[in-house]
Design an enzyme around this catalytic site. Sequence first.
Site, PDB file in Angstrom:
ATOM      1  N   LYS A 198       3.926  11.072   8.421  1.00 37.73           N
ATOM      2  CA  LYS A 198       4.202  12.034   6.865  1.00 37.73           C
ATOM      3  C   LYS A 198       2.939  12.784   6.634  1.00 37.73           C
ATOM      4  CE  LYS A 198       8.848  10.601   4.874  1.00 37.73           C
ATOM      5  NZ  LYS A 198       9.363   9.675   3.545  1.00 37.73           N
ATOM      6  N   GLY A 354      -3.252   0.588   7.763  1.00 41.14           N
ATOM      7  CA  GLY A 354      -2.134  -0.217   7.651  1.00 41.14           C
ATOM      8  C   GLY A 354      -1.209  -0.194   9.830  1.00 41.14           C
ATOM      9  N   GLY A 377      -4.421   4.297   1.723  1.00 43.65           N
ATOM     10  CA  GLY A 377      -4.690   4.882   0.505  1.00 43.65           C
ATOM     11  C   GLY A 377      -6.366   5.033   0.474  1.00 43.65           C
TER      12      GLY A 377
END
Length: 397
Positions: A198, A354, A377
């Site tokens: 995304k 990840g 993040g």
Amino acid sequence: MKNIDTFDFTNKKVIVRVDFNVPLNEDFEITDDTRIRAAIPTIKKIMNSGGSVILMSHLGRPKNGPENKFSLKHLIPELSKKLNTNVLFADDCIGNQAIEKAKSLKPGQVLLLENLRFYKEETKGDEGFAHKLAQLADVYMNDAFGTAHRAHASTAIIAKYFPENKMFGYVMNNELININKVIREGRKPITAILGGAKVSGKIEIINNLIDKVDNILIGGGMMFTFIKALGGDVGNSLVEDDLIETAKEAMIKAEEQNVCFHIPTDAVIADKFDNNANHRFCNSHEIPDGWMGLDIGPESGQAFKDIIEGSETILWNGPMGVFEMENFAQGTIEVAYSIAEATKNGAFSLIGGGDSVAAINKFNLQNEVSYVSTGGGAMLEFIEGKTLPGVTAIIGE
Ligand code: 3PG
Ligand code: MG
């Protein structure tokens, strides 16, 4: 702020916030132990210096209290093996059992607390909850870089109860040193490779990277939002329609700043989301209806390889395709090997997130890149120049 290398841990109980948010399979086996491996030196340092260790972490995003699939008890066997000791467990991170078990810890022993996020108070940054955790120990150590971008009870709020006895562990120290090698000391040309499903959650980072890097390579599901923004036909590929305008703006900004923004020219398309689906190569702007792009194509793979191998500093977050499926893994494999090749020739390479870390491990290239970050993040936010609550809680603003 105290230093893990010089602090006297003798008879001290140290509560260590680790990020043991690791992927588990349906048998609750750990499928990527990078984050656990990373924390071992910190834990052993305390154990071997006369202290005892209370480990706390989250696992996943439980919504309504305790749930077996999010229990940290699944990590006990692996952790015990890696630490060569019987790791103790409290099946509630606060309350009487945790208090009793923490109290009776002997030097060299390790107690793992149950998932912090079984309490909503954790993510809310609740002070009372942070205080209860704090009461278990004499010293607070934050070694959870992967969660350092969250202002949660255990990552930030708790620090105030240890004004004199708070510090980073080795993971935190190493992450900050290595990420600074990209943002402060990065040699040009600097290339950022961004993938994953995304665009949402990454667009801000893309915008900020435009100010810092020479090349941005886009892959993964997010490429189709950019392709649609350019007027291409994306068939049934993943697209975030609400981000098309934002994607356009990012590409304009890149052009204005002479940053090369590379959108794949070809893709591997499939007629369903399945390794056994019919699949073929296709111009990435001409994907027929009923087909979806699941990887970058060979032409893009070659173009990316040339850019990566011509770079002095490389940042990679997010796979190029659905690399878990063999037929859609090639783009991610090529990027991973190109990064390894560039590193061999003297480039500094930083991998985080990840899925890209899982890919690097899967291809057994973890020792061929300069640094594998335990943060996704958190790493991206730090690179953006944001202050991380987990960092400021220890060192101040
Ligand atoms: C992660 O894996 O992103 C970190 O462990 C933080 O988890 P979160 O995104 O659920 O806060
Ligand atoms: Mg996350």
